[in-house]
Design a protein around this motif. Structure first.
Motif, short mmCIF file in Angstrom:
data_model
loop_
_atom_site.label_atom_id
_atom_site.label_comp_id
_atom_site.label_asym_id
_atom_site.label_seq_id
_atom_site.Cartn_x
_atom_site.Cartn_y
_atom_site.Cartn_z
N HIS A 1 1.71 -2.01 -10.55
CA HIS A 1 0.55 -1.90 -9.97
C HIS A 1 -0.75 -1.43 -10.51
O HIS A 1 -0.40 -0.12 -11.25
N PRO A 2 -1.83 -1.80 -10.47
CA PRO A 2 -3.08 -1.27 -11.36
C PRO A 2 -3.13 0.28 -10.72
O PRO A 2 -3.73 1.12 -11.72
N CYS B 1 -6.95 -5.50 0.21
CA CYS B 1 -6.20 -4.63 -0.86
C CYS B 1 -7.14 -3.31 -0.66
O CYS B 1 -8.41 -2.94 -1.00
N TYR C 1 -6.89 -0.58 -2.52
CA TYR C 1 -7.46 -0.35 -3.87
C TYR C 1 -8.43 -1.00 -4.40
O TYR C 1 -9.01 -0.54 -5.59
N HIS C 2 -8.86 -2.23 -3.58
CA HIS C 2 -9.90 -3.04 -4.57
C HIS C 2 -11.04 -2.38 -4.92
O HIS C 2 -11.62 -2.91 -5.87
N ILE D 1 -8.87 -4.67 -12.05
CA ILE D 1 -8.55 -6.20 -12.33
C ILE D 1 -8.86 -6.96 -10.93
O ILE D 1 -8.59 -8.07 -10.70
N ALA D 2 -9.42 -6.52 -9.88
CA ALA D 2 -9.58 -7.01 -8.82
C ALA D 2 -10.31 -8.34 -8.68
O ALA D 2 -11.21 -8.57 -9.51
N CYS E 1 -9.00 -10.10 -3.28
CA CYS E 1 -8.61 -8.79 -3.05
C CYS E 1 -9.35 -8.11 -2.02
O CYS E 1 -8.72 -7.32 -1.25
N PRO F 1 -2.48 -7.39 0.30
CA PRO F 1 -1.21 -7.83 -0.35
C PRO F 1 0.15 -7.20 0.29
O PRO F 1 -0.17 -6.25 1.05
N CYS G 1 0.76 -6.37 -4.83
CA CYS G 1 -0.56 -6.62 -5.62
C CYS G 1 -0.61 -8.35 -5.80
O CYS G 1 0.52 -8.81 -6.27
N HIS G 2 -1.89 -8.72 -5.52
CA HIS G 2 -1.82 -10.21 -5.40
C HIS G 2 -1.66 -10.69 -6.86
O HIS G 2 -1.31 -11.99 -7.13
N LEU G 3 -1.97 -9.84 -8.02
CA LEU G 3 -2.08 -10.50 -9.21
C LEU G 3 -0.86 -10.23 -10.16
O LEU G 3 -1.10 -10.51 -11.36
#
Ligand code: SF4
Length: 339
Positions: free
Chosen positions: A249-250, A286, A288-289, A294-295, A300, A305, A318-320
């Motif tokens: 996760h970022p 999200c 955290y966006h 990397i959003a 995001c 997510p 996380c979507h990514l």
């Protein structure tokens, strides 16, 4: 894998936000927002995150010091929200806590023997001689001589006081200890001693620990599994090895990158990745966006997510983040003694 000692399922704690002389409701503080995890017997599960992320509120709910807005806490499959009378007393005995500040958690007017023996006197009805014997055993178990029972807390250092708090917490033979920042108020030179003591007691007594900490170095040394909390939610949960060797996760990556690995004394969470959001005004999508490097602007800020398994014993919201290749030692982890 053994059946969990404790399961937390979709736990929510919201507080009304009131303002004005009439105390009109102005919103909702979403302190804990759908948290789920399980703790297996004899293991340490850590909740890590910045101040205000919801980890201490979660600990208070597990300790039954507060009631959830919704969700369940199960001990060996039994919902603690349904416990009353003797059942609730038994739960409170089984789940004990050690808090951050050993200077304020011990009553300065009581002798150490009274502090450690009080739960045994009240809950188990132990009489003088039997009580003194058991208190002496507990003090020795945490590395203090039995004779210190006659002294007062102010006569001890921070590390010794934390040992006394631990002896009291162990007095009713708990199964689970909630450790809320157990070494963060101690001198660095003392921390390793207390962490080693906790590791020894876990092995000796088969204790489970719920560790609450902002300190990624402490969490790495003590934990079998780690959950990272952000703005009331768990954003990543994994074995210790997975989380530290391959954070996905970022936000977890930012936390770990903020720790100067060679110097455990440097503050472990810094502000390089932005202030956490106000829990009464959470961003959409999200959480955290606004800070995420990397959003994806198309998804995001729009869709929240949900946690998804991305490899064995590793879940990320996380979507990514895509499912990962499995490394051969991906599930190893566990508490260690410090040198
Ligand atoms: Fe970043 Fe989007 Fe993942 Fe949130 S869902 S952590 S904004 S990439």
């Amino acid at each position: 894998m053994a059946a969990p000692l404790l399961e937390v399922a979709d736990l929510v704690r919201h507080f009304p936000l009131r303002a004005g002389p009439a105390g009109a409701r102005r919103g909702t503080v979403r302190a804990v927002d759908g948290v789920s995890f399980a703790i297996e017997p004899g293991t340490t599960f850590a909740l890590v995150g910045e101040s205000g992320c919801g980890k201490t509120t979660t600990a208070r709910l597990v300790l039954h010091l507060d009631r959830p807005t919704s969700g369940r806490i199960l001990v060996r499959g039994k919902d603690i929200g349904t416990l009353r009378g003797a059942g609730l007393r038994a739960y409170r005995n089984e789940v004990q806590a050690v808090f951050q500040d050993p200077y304020s958690s011990l009553n300065p007017r009581m002798r150490v023997g009274e502090i450690v023996g009080e739960p045994l006197r009240i809950q188990r009805g132990l009489r003088r001689r039997e009580l003194a014997t058991r208190v002496g055993e507990l003090l020795e178990q945490v590395g203090l001589p039995a004779a210190v029972a006659r002294r007062h807390p102010h006569q001890f250092s921070g590390g010794e006081r934390q040992r006394i708090a631990l002896a009291r917490a162990l007095s009713l033979s708990p199964k689970l200890l909630v450790l809320d920042e157990p070494v963060s108020a101690l001198d660095v030179s003392i921390r390793a001693q207390i962490l080693n003591l906790l590791a020894d007691l876990q092995e000796e007594l088969g204790l489970s620990y719920l560790l609450i900490s902002h300190d990624l170095a402490v969490v790495e040394h003590m934990s079998h599994r780690v959950a990272v909390m952000y703005a009331g939610e768990i954003v990543e949960v994994a074995t210790r090895a997975n989380l530290y060797e391959n954070p996905l996760h970022p936000y977890t990556r930012a936390l770990i990158a903020a720790v100067p690995q060679a110097d455990p004394d440097v503050p472990l969470v810094d502000s390089g990745f932005g202030e956490p959001p106000n829990p009464a005004q959470l961003p959409p999508g999200c959480r955290y966006h606004p800070h995420c490097p990397i959003a994806d602007a198309s998804v995001c800020p729009v869709i929240e997510p949900v946690p998804r398994p991305v490899r064995p014993d590793h879940t990320v919201a996380c979507h990514l983040v895509e499912p990962q290749e499995v490394a051969s030692d991906a599930t190893r982890g566990g508490g260690e003694r410090l040198g």
